[in-house]
Design a protein around this motif. Structure first.
Motif, PDB file in Angstrom:
ATOM      1  N   PRO A 105      -0.196  16.268   7.757  1.00 26.02           N
ATOM      2  CA  PRO A 105      -1.211  16.336   6.628  1.00 26.02           C
ATOM      3  C   PRO A 105      -0.666  16.716   5.111  1.00 26.02           C
ATOM      4  O   PRO A 105       0.340  17.018   4.754  1.00 26.02           O
ATOM      5  CB  PRO A 105      -1.558  17.621   7.153  1.00 26.02           C
ATOM      6  N   GLY A 106      -0.902  15.505   4.164  1.00 23.90           N
ATOM      7  CA  GLY A 106      -1.236  15.372   2.882  1.00 23.90           C
ATOM      8  C   GLY A 106      -0.189  14.720   2.173  1.00 23.90           C
ATOM      9  O   GLY A 106       0.838  14.555   1.141  1.00 23.90           O
ATOM     10  N   ILE A 107       0.285  14.017   3.332  1.00 27.34           N
ATOM     11  CA  ILE A 107       1.371  12.706   2.975  1.00 27.34           C
ATOM     12  C   ILE A 107       1.076  11.223   3.609  1.00 27.34           C
ATOM     13  O   ILE A 107       0.554  11.479   4.366  1.00 27.34           O
ATOM     14  CB  ILE A 107       2.411  12.799   4.066  1.00 27.34           C
ATOM     15  N   THR A 108       1.285  10.759   2.545  1.00 25.02           N
ATOM     16  CA  THR A 108       0.537   9.375   2.826  1.00 25.02           C
ATOM     17  C   THR A 108       1.970   8.633   3.012  1.00 25.02           C
ATOM     18  O   THR A 108       2.598   8.699   1.725  1.00 25.02           O
ATOM     19  CB  THR A 108      -0.478   8.638   1.669  1.00 25.02           C
ATOM     20  N   ALA A 109       2.515   7.840   4.138  1.00 27.38           N
ATOM     21  CA  ALA A 109       3.455   7.103   4.088  1.00 27.38           C
ATOM     22  C   ALA A 109       2.726   5.850   4.227  1.00 27.38           C
ATOM     23  O   ALA A 109       1.470   5.335   4.673  1.00 27.38           O
ATOM     24  CB  ALA A 109       4.123   7.234   5.515  1.00 27.38           C
ATOM     25  N   ALA A 110       3.797   4.261   3.751  1.00 27.36           N
ATOM     26  CA  ALA A 110       2.843   3.596   4.129  1.00 27.36           C
ATOM     27  C   ALA A 110       4.297   2.778   4.517  1.00 27.36           C
ATOM     28  O   ALA A 110       5.582   2.978   4.044  1.00 27.36           O
ATOM     29  CB  ALA A 110       2.704   3.172   2.671  1.00 27.36           C
ATOM     30  N   ILE A 111       4.097   0.936   4.566  1.00 20.81           N
ATOM     31  CA  ILE A 111       5.918   0.323   4.669  1.00 20.81           C
ATOM     32  C   ILE A 111       4.773  -0.864   4.034  1.00 20.81           C
ATOM     33  O   ILE A 111       4.567  -1.222   3.544  1.00 20.81           O
ATOM     34  CB  ILE A 111       4.985  -0.383   6.180  1.00 20.81           C
ATOM     35  N   ILE A 112       5.817  -0.630   2.373  1.00 25.57           N
ATOM     36  CA  ILE A 112       5.548  -1.835   1.494  1.00 25.57           C
ATOM     37  C   ILE A 112       6.392  -3.092   1.667  1.00 25.57           C
ATOM     38  O   ILE A 112       7.432  -2.607   2.329  1.00 25.57           O
ATOM     39  CB  ILE A 112       5.692  -1.478   0.638  1.00 25.57           C
ATOM     40  N   ASP A 113       6.491  -4.085   0.837  1.00 28.46           N
ATOM     41  CA  ASP A 113       6.927  -4.898   1.047  1.00 28.46           C
ATOM     42  C   ASP A 113       7.613  -4.706  -1.011  1.00 28.46           C
ATOM     43  O   ASP A 113       7.307  -3.914  -1.611  1.00 28.46           O
ATOM     44  CB  ASP A 113       6.374  -6.422  -0.047  1.00 28.46           C
ATOM     45  N   ASP A 114       8.653  -5.774  -1.031  1.00 26.26           N
ATOM     46  CA  ASP A 114       9.188  -5.494  -2.674  1.00 26.26           C
ATOM     47  C   ASP A 114       8.668  -5.009  -3.866  1.00 26.26           C
ATOM     48  O   ASP A 114       8.824  -4.283  -4.683  1.00 26.26           O
ATOM     49  CB  ASP A 114      10.345  -5.938  -2.804  1.00 26.26           C
ATOM     50  N   GLU A 115       7.144  -5.297  -4.253  1.00 27.64           N
ATOM     51  CA  GLU A 115       7.036  -5.242  -5.236  1.00 27.64           C
ATOM     52  C   GLU A 115       5.494  -4.313  -5.197  1.00 27.64           C
ATOM     53  O   GLU A 115       5.176  -4.121  -6.018  1.00 27.64           O
ATOM     54  CB  GLU A 115       5.985  -6.006  -5.135  1.00 27.64           C
ATOM     55  N   GLY A 116       6.038  -3.910  -3.984  1.00 22.81           N
ATOM     56  CA  GLY A 116       5.044  -1.973  -3.968  1.00 22.81           C
ATOM     57  C   GLY A 116       3.386  -2.604  -2.784  1.00 22.81           C
ATOM     58  O   GLY A 116       2.804  -1.528  -2.760  1.00 22.81           O
ATOM     59  N   ASN A 117       3.292  -3.709  -2.224  1.00 23.21           N
ATOM     60  CA  ASN A 117       2.281  -4.341  -1.283  1.00 23.21           C
ATOM     61  C   ASN A 117       2.279  -3.442   0.135  1.00 23.21           C
ATOM     62  O   ASN A 117       3.723  -3.991   0.548  1.00 23.21           O
ATOM     63  CB  ASN A 117       1.946  -5.252  -1.346  1.00 23.21           C
ATOM     64  N   ILE A 118       1.383  -2.665   0.548  1.00 21.16           N
ATOM     65  CA  ILE A 118       1.467  -2.587   1.299  1.00 21.16           C
ATOM     66  C   ILE A 118       1.529  -3.678   2.356  1.00 21.16           C
ATOM     67  O   ILE A 118       0.245  -4.652   2.737  1.00 21.16           O
ATOM     68  CB  ILE A 118       0.149  -1.656   2.275  1.00 21.16           C
ATOM     69  N   VAL A 119       2.003  -3.887   4.191  1.00 19.53           N
ATOM     70  CA  VAL A 119       1.896  -4.697   4.882  1.00 19.53           C
ATOM     71  C   VAL A 119       1.369  -4.373   6.171  1.00 19.53           C
ATOM     72  O   VAL A 119       1.316  -3.411   6.381  1.00 19.53           O
ATOM     73  CB  VAL A 119       3.807  -5.273   4.917  1.00 19.53           C
ATOM     74  N   PRO A 120       1.362  -5.388   6.649  1.00 26.19           N
ATOM     75  CA  PRO A 120      -0.100  -5.251   7.837  1.00 26.19           C
ATOM     76  C   PRO A 120       1.045  -4.124   8.520  1.00 26.19           C
ATOM     77  O   PRO A 120       2.268  -4.491   8.934  1.00 26.19           O
ATOM     78  CB  PRO A 120      -0.168  -6.510   8.512  1.00 26.19           C
ATOM     79  N   PRO A 121       0.587  -3.929  10.010  1.00 23.91           N
ATOM     80  CA  PRO A 121       1.120  -2.783  10.917  1.00 23.91           C
ATOM     81  C   PRO A 121       2.136  -3.983  11.633  1.00 23.91           C
ATOM     82  O   PRO A 121       2.033  -5.731  12.040  1.00 23.91           O
ATOM     83  CB  PRO A 121       0.001  -2.632  11.595  1.00 23.91           C
ATOM     84  N   GLY A 122       3.152  -3.353  12.137  1.00 30.53           N
ATOM     85  CA  GLY A 122       3.855  -4.439  12.924  1.00 30.53           C
ATOM     86  C   GLY A 122       4.491  -5.454  11.798  1.00 30.53           C
ATOM     87  O   GLY A 122       5.882  -5.860  12.782  1.00 30.53           O
ATOM     88  N   THR A 123       4.620  -5.145  10.611  1.00 30.42           N
ATOM     89  CA  THR A 123       5.453  -6.068   9.834  1.00 30.42           C
ATOM     90  C   THR A 123       6.582  -4.801   9.457  1.00 30.42           C
ATOM     91  O   THR A 123       6.835  -4.207   8.625  1.00 30.42           O
ATOM     92  CB  THR A 123       4.619  -5.950   8.273  1.00 30.42           C
TER      93      THR A 123
END
Ligand code: WT7
Length: 584
Positions: free
Chosen positions: A396-414
């Motif tokens: 809680p309080g943490i936003t985690a994401a999977i991003i590409d080299d430019e900082g864009n969030i990639v879709p689930p499973g990527t």
């Protein structure tokens, strides 16, 4: 690593009855709308809006039932046992704060702890924090270069050590002009203090046990730890007092610590786990901590659990895999006290979880975080189903994401870079005297961890591997550059390239490829000598277990050794296909 399809995933479903006894019974409810400000009141603040993480370890418990409870149950390598109550630890750390003040240590000064796992680690660490000085910790297996790098870069004013470890400091003292004092914890083997050194036992005897804890600002620095990246020397990761808010809350929610728990964290204080969850979080929660000084041994570890009635156990995959090698040893112990177990530092493989279920009747809960994050970021919670092999969900309080080299969030499973939204309380505040390295983490607007991972459609995160050349061996982070630098100091070695080689027990082992200088030829003696040399120069854990002598090393046009090519060759992968190296 292949991305798992739904029917390949094994799930441990939580029983409703059990969830109710979790400190956090409902993840979604707590995650939604969580605001760190609401957690601030869980720790103890001074009236003037100031906060000291050290004060929150022992002092805040004075006058409560925790005061007379054991803070520490310490078992030495040779079996001796010492116990200290919270009240005693508050007094001892007060004494030590006075010792520091008398020797001229002031707020902001760096004081480093170079000690084995003895009770004085906890007294001195907390004592340092209470003066407003910055505590640094170092692993007792560190050699000359590792020590010079840390004490030199941080311009430490004092180092605290033992008569046994001190020769390593003596050897480098003339290269450390800012190091004013070497303080020797001498009461354990009675060796005499030499000129130019301070005696811990004498100074502690003469010091008052009353001390007014310095009212540090929440943003003042509290502790620092050096850790490795792909390039250059290790970086001094600096944390602030405010981090205690998060170490306190995660120890409560993730470690699920309760008042009567007897908790054992097997990590050394030289690494961040040993600081955040071997000192700060658990003491702030007022639990009893077990500390075992000796080395790994399956029977001994189990004995520690049964004898001291450990209830919550936080360890690492390499240790679990070592325990798995002798499953029969577990039959001799009851593990009656044990109720919750966790793991950190490397991928926790499903086999390890299955083993835990069989041997102890409990599932290991994986936790993911880093020296830089200061506390647990992604984890499997007490109240949440475990998908075997997944690290779990963000705190809680943490936003985690999977991003590409430019900082864009990639879709689930990527697959992509595992990133966190900056701004959590225990986030690193600085890379000591290295603004460019600090900024590198945040270039995309995210904090980029250096790990590759993917998120599934349920919001669980799955670890893939490091996105850089950093080696994780037995849960310890080693920079290839540091090992290469140590290797080329050896008279026989012309050039060196170092990689992490997958290993069934240690996750990775360090493997070196070297070219020899003229006049040297390959022999077992030479290889042994090189290993010893790196152990002594750099650190006991950072030497290459495998060394290949080669004619030449693959290099870029600019002369940089291509570690990825070395790795591809080692793994028998097509050299051109290096991008997918760690994806299996
Ligand atoms: C790196 C951080 C923070 C505690 C110990 C290590 C690896 C950490 C996990 C996990 C897979 C993990 C990552 C990370 N790591 N936890 N649960 N599963 N890998 O701290 O020395 O700063 O190393 O350890 O690669 O980036 P550290």
């Amino acid at each position: 690593m292949t991305i798992k399809t739904v029917n390949q995933i094994e799930i441990i479903t939580k029983e409703a009855g059990k969830i109710n006894s979790c400190n956090m019974p409902d993840y979604k409810a707590m995650y939604t709308g969580f605001d760190w400000k609401n957690a601030y009141d869980n720790v103890s603040w001074f009236d003037n809006g100031k906060l000291n993480a050290g004060y929150n370890c022992f002092d805040k418990h004075l006058g409560t039932p925790v005061e007379n409870k054991d803070a520490l149950i310490w078992e030495g390598a040779t079996g001796e046992i010492e116990k200290y109550t919270y009240g005693q630890m508050a007094q001892l750390s007060n004494k030590f704060s006075n010792v520091l003040t008398d020797t001229g240590i002031k707020k902001g000064d760096r004081v480093f702890i170079f000690l084995p796992k003895i009770p004085e680690v906890y007294v001195t660490f907390v004592g340092i924090l209470k003066t407003g000085a910055i505590a640094g910790t170092m692993f007792s297996a560190f050699g000359k270069e590792a020590l010079i790098d840390r004490l030199g870069d941080s311009e430490a004013k004092m180092v605290i050590t033992t008569p046994e470890l001190k020769p390593r400091i003596d050897e480098i003292r003339d290269q450390l002009p800012k190091l004013e004092n070497v303080l020797v914890v001498d009461n354990r083997d009675g060796q005499d203090i030499r000129q130019g050194e301070l005696s811990y036992s004498k100074l502690m005897q003469g010091a008052s046990d009353e001390y007014d804890c310095v009212h540090t600002d929440p943003e003042d620095y509290s502790f620092m730890l050096y850790t490795s990246g792909t390039t250059g020397k290790s970086k001094g990761i600096v944390h602030a007092h405010l981090g205690i808010v998060q170490q306190d809350l995660t120890a409560n929610i993730v470690l699920d610590l309760k008042e009567d728990d007897i908790y054992w964290c097997t990590a050394d204080h030289g690494w961040v786990t040993g600081v955040s969850y071997g000192i700060l979080g658990p003491f702030s929660n007022g639990v009893t901590q077990v500390v075992y000084e000796g080395r790994f041994d399956a029977a001994k570890w189990y004995e520690v659990i049964d004898k001291h009635k450990v209830t919550v156990w936080y360890t690492a995959p390499t240790a679990i895999r070592m325990l798995m090698k002798t499953p029969e040893v577990a039959d001799n112990y009851s593990f009656k006290s044990l109720r919750y177990i966790l793991s950190v530092g490397e991928p926790l493989n499903p086999e390890a979880i299955r083993f835990g279920l069989k041997a102890y009747g409990l599932a290991f809960h994986d936790t993911w975080w880093q020296t830089e994050t200061g506390s647990i970021m992604i984890t499997n919670y007490c109240c949440m189903d475990i998908k075997l092999g997944s690290m779990g969900k963000p705190f809680p309080g943490i936003t985690a994401a999977i991003i590409d080299d430019e900082g864009n969030i990639v879709p689930p499973g990527t697959p992509g870079l595992l990133a966190l939204k900056p701004g959590w309380p225990s986030q690193l505040r600085e890379v000591w005297q290295n603004e460019p390295k600090f900024k590198e983490y945040f270039e995309t607007g995210w904090y980029v961890s250096g790990d590759k991972a993917y998120e599934d459609t349920d919001g669980y995160f799955w670890f893939i591997g490091r996105a850089d050349d950093v080696i994780m061996t037995a849960g310890e982070r080693v920079g290839p550059f540091e090992v290469e630098s140590a290797l080329v100091e050896h008279p026989s070695i012309a050039e060196a390239g170092v990689i992490g080689k997958p290993d069934p027990t240690r996750g990775e082992i360090i493997k070196a490829f070297i070219t020899l200088r003229e006049g040297y030829s390959a022999s077992d003696e030479l290889l042994d000598d090189i290993k010893k040399f790196v152990k002594k120069h750099l650190a006991g854990h950072a030497y290459p277990r495998e060394i290949d002598i080669v004619e030449s090393l693959p290099k870029t046009r600019s002369g940089k050794i291509m570690r990825r090519v070395l790795k591809a060759r080692e793994l028998g992968l097509p050299v051109g296909d290096v991008a997918t190296l760690e994806e299996d």
